[in-house]
Write a protein that holds these residues in place. Structure first.
Motif: not given
Length: 181
Positions: A36-60, A75-77
């Motif tokens: 949604l933010a990408a569709t709105l006008p902005s006078s300055r560059p927006r900071r991107a987000l890098e999203l990760s779902l992180v497993s608390a266990g040893p496997t994905l 994973t956490l490791r």
């Protein structure tokens, strides 16, 4: 020309037997917000987000509450460092869930020590408190677990009526769906 800022790295934890609505809802809410933010006008560059779902266990793959299996990015490791860590709700047997997800504690301590922010939803605040990061701070948790929280973490100032408690680099939210706030 202005140098492009690196993305804000957000790691959303997938805990064993967590309420799946929090990790999935958080990732989806942030993803949709970016679209949604990408569709709105902005006078300055927006900071991107890098999203990760992180497993608390040893496997994905992480078995969440209700038999839902969450497929994680890392994973956490293996996870790189992050700017924001999101801790979801632990489902009903809090003490058992704390024990099953103990590997998260040193990881949360490292995130905080490196200057990262920590956000918890509902009973996720138990993990943040268990890591010692709420000592001397104000926090909230789900109303049904407040007496257990106060008993386990006497150094934390519990704010029983609060929906959100912002303590700078640590934010706790009262209910499982309060991550939406």
């Amino acid at each position: 020309a202005m140098a492009r800022q690196r993305p804000i790295r957000v790691h959303v934890l997938a805990l064993h037997e967590c309420a799946p609505i929090v990790p999935i809802g958080t990732i989806d809410l942030l993803r949709k917000s970016l679209e949604l933010a990408a569709t709105l006008p902005s006078s300055r560059p927006r900071r991107a987000l890098e999203l990760s779902l992180v497993s608390a266990g040893p496997t994905l793959g992480v078995a969440a509450a209700g038999g839902v299996v969450l497929k994680c990015d890392t994973t956490l490791r293996a996870a790189s460092s992050c700017d924001v860590a999101v801790v979801p709700a632990l489902d009903p047997d809090i003490v058992a869930r704390l024990d099953e997800n103990r590997a998260v504690l040193p990881w949360l301590q490292r995130v905080h020590a490196r200057g990262g922010e920590i956000v918890s939803a509902c009973t996720g605040s138990f993990l943040v408190a268990e890591a010692g990061l709420l000592d001397g701070r104000m926090a909230t948790t789900h109303w049904a677990f407040q007496s257990l929280f106060a008993e386990r973490y006497p150094k934390v100032r519990l704010a029983p009526q609060a929906i959100l408690v912002d303590q700078g680099r640590i934010v706790t939210a009262g209910g499982a769906t309060s991550f939406i706030n």
